[in-house]
Each structure stands twice: as structure tokens, then as C-alpha cells.
Scaffold this motif. Sequence first.
Motif, short mmCIF file in Angstrom:
data_model
loop_
_atom_site.label_atom_id
_atom_site.label_comp_id
_atom_site.label_asym_id
_atom_site.label_seq_id
_atom_site.Cartn_x
_atom_site.Cartn_y
_atom_site.Cartn_z
N GLN A 121 4.67 14.79 -7.13
CA GLN A 121 3.65 13.76 -7.33
C GLN A 121 4.35 12.41 -7.37
O GLN A 121 5.31 12.21 -8.11
CB GLN A 121 2.89 13.99 -8.64
N LEU A 122 3.84 11.48 -6.55
CA LEU A 122 4.39 10.13 -6.46
C LEU A 122 3.33 9.12 -6.88
O LEU A 122 2.19 9.18 -6.43
CB LEU A 122 4.83 9.83 -5.02
N HIS A 123 3.74 8.16 -7.73
CA HIS A 123 2.89 7.03 -8.13
C HIS A 123 3.60 5.75 -7.72
O HIS A 123 4.74 5.51 -8.12
CB HIS A 123 2.67 7.03 -9.64
N VAL A 124 2.91 4.94 -6.90
CA VAL A 124 3.49 3.67 -6.46
C VAL A 124 2.44 2.57 -6.48
O VAL A 124 1.25 2.83 -6.33
CB VAL A 124 4.08 3.75 -5.03
N ALA A 125 2.93 1.35 -6.65
CA ALA A 125 2.07 0.18 -6.51
C ALA A 125 1.66 0.05 -5.05
O ALA A 125 2.34 0.53 -4.15
CB ALA A 125 2.82 -1.07 -6.95
N ASP A 126 0.53 -0.61 -4.82
CA ASP A 126 0.04 -0.81 -3.46
C ASP A 126 -0.47 -2.24 -3.31
O ASP A 126 -1.49 -2.58 -3.89
CB ASP A 126 -1.07 0.18 -3.16
N PRO A 127 0.27 -3.10 -2.60
CA PRO A 127 1.53 -2.81 -1.90
C PRO A 127 2.72 -2.87 -2.86
O PRO A 127 2.61 -3.42 -3.95
CB PRO A 127 1.61 -3.94 -0.88
N ASP A 128 3.83 -2.28 -2.43
CA ASP A 128 5.07 -2.32 -3.19
C ASP A 128 6.18 -2.77 -2.26
O ASP A 128 6.45 -2.09 -1.26
CB ASP A 128 5.39 -0.93 -3.76
N PRO A 129 6.83 -3.91 -2.54
CA PRO A 129 7.86 -4.41 -1.62
C PRO A 129 9.05 -3.46 -1.47
O PRO A 129 9.76 -3.50 -0.47
CB PRO A 129 8.29 -5.74 -2.25
N TRP A 135 7.56 3.04 5.30
CA TRP A 135 8.56 3.90 4.66
C TRP A 135 7.87 5.08 3.98
O TRP A 135 8.31 6.22 4.13
CB TRP A 135 9.36 3.11 3.62
N LEU A 136 6.79 4.82 3.24
CA LEU A 136 6.12 5.90 2.52
C LEU A 136 5.52 6.93 3.48
O LEU A 136 5.53 8.14 3.18
CB LEU A 136 5.03 5.34 1.60
N THR A 137 5.02 6.48 4.61
CA THR A 137 4.49 7.43 5.60
C THR A 137 5.61 8.33 6.11
O THR A 137 5.45 9.56 6.17
CB THR A 137 3.83 6.66 6.77
N ALA A 138 6.74 7.73 6.46
CA ALA A 138 7.88 8.52 6.94
C ALA A 138 8.39 9.46 5.84
O ALA A 138 8.72 10.62 6.11
CB ALA A 138 8.99 7.59 7.41
N TRP A 139 8.43 8.95 4.62
CA TRP A 139 8.88 9.77 3.48
C TRP A 139 7.94 10.97 3.29
O TRP A 139 8.39 12.11 3.14
CB TRP A 139 8.92 8.92 2.21
N ARG A 154 -1.58 5.78 -5.08
CA ARG A 154 -1.30 4.35 -4.92
C ARG A 154 -2.14 3.57 -5.91
O ARG A 154 -3.31 3.89 -6.12
CB ARG A 154 -1.60 3.90 -3.50
N HIS A 155 -1.54 2.53 -6.49
CA HIS A 155 -2.21 1.75 -7.52
C HIS A 155 -2.33 0.30 -7.05
O HIS A 155 -1.39 -0.50 -7.21
CB HIS A 155 -1.45 1.87 -8.84
N PRO A 156 -3.48 -0.06 -6.46
CA PRO A 156 -3.66 -1.39 -5.88
C PRO A 156 -3.49 -2.51 -6.91
O PRO A 156 -3.99 -2.42 -8.03
CB PRO A 156 -5.11 -1.37 -5.35
#
Length: 193
Positions: A121-129, A135-139, A154-156
Motif C-alpha cells: 500500500q502506497l500513500h503519496v501527495a498528489d502532485p508530489d515533486p 515515475w509512479l506509473t512506471a513504479w 493519492r492525497h490531492p
Amino acid sequence: MHIMLFHSVYGPRPAVHSAAERLRAAGHQVWTPDLFGGSVFESVEEAREFRDEVGMDELLKRAVLAAAPHSERGLVYAGFSFGAAVAQNLALADEKARGLLLLHGTSDIADDVHVDELPVQLHVADPDPFEPHDWLTAWYLGMGRAGADVEVHRHPGAGHLYTDPELPDFDGEAAERTWRVALEFLDSLATQE
């Protein structure tokens, strides 16, 4: 669950210990290894300089040594930003890993890595510099090829390290949402035991 929680590039800040206490209150056993030998930083520039000076190989070695005494139990690896990258590296190399919880960060994936439906499970800001969409799509695709079972949240509007209340990135609403979903994820892993 047995959770190995790695700090961000800022070092073992109070937010890491608060997160560990939150996880312990939910019934989990948590370790928070200090990969920086007590060093804590106020600026990301100082923190990165220290990380680069010590070297990623040495920091990963410290992480492996911290996790090794507990890995037979089947760990959930977790971390914040830089610590998430560390957690990912360890989880993908540990055949007994029970899960991977990534907060604010990811890492490269070696081409020869294979896991057996490792829950991630991944939690990231959206967008995140630091974690751009390409990168996230490839990851995500790379983790899927490796055999991981990945969910991305993703957390806008949140800042990069939005779960740390002492940093300018902090977003209380996004942080609470993250912890609620993360605890549900951990509970789901516990029911698979």
C-alpha cells in the motif's frame, strides 16, 4: 503484525515515534530503527547531504541489520519517504515479508525481483515533486511485474511529508485519512495469518 518502521531523511523525528505509538495502540508490535545514529535535521538539504555522505549502501546495511533479528516472524516493512525506499528494498528481498506500507516514497525496482503477491500500500501527495506521475506509473507497473499486489492512494493538495505535524507539508485531514486506510490494510494482513 510485526512492523519495521523506517524514518525519513530528516531522521528519527517525533512524528516517527508518534506513528509507532499509533500502530502499537492498534495492537501491532513496532520497531523504529535509527539509521542515522541519532542525527535529526531541520532542512531537507542538510538531511540529504548527511544521507549522501553516509551512503545508501551503508544505510541499507544498517536497515538489514536492524530487521534481521525479527525477520523470521514475517515483517511488514514500512517507512516515510526515504524510509519508504529503504522499506521497499528490504521487503522485496525478504521472502518472509508479510506486507509493505509506503508513506510518501518509493524506490527503484531491480529487473530480477520476484515476490509472491506481496501486499503493498502506497500513500503519496498528489502532485508530489519527489514522486511524479510518470515515475509512479512506471513504479506501479514494475511492482506488478515483480508480483506485488499494489494499491495506491493519492492525497490531492497535500505536501510531500504530509503526515508530520512539525513540517510545513503537514495536512491533518490527509494524514488522518492515510492512517485510517493504513490501519485497515494492516488489519487485513493480520486476518491472513
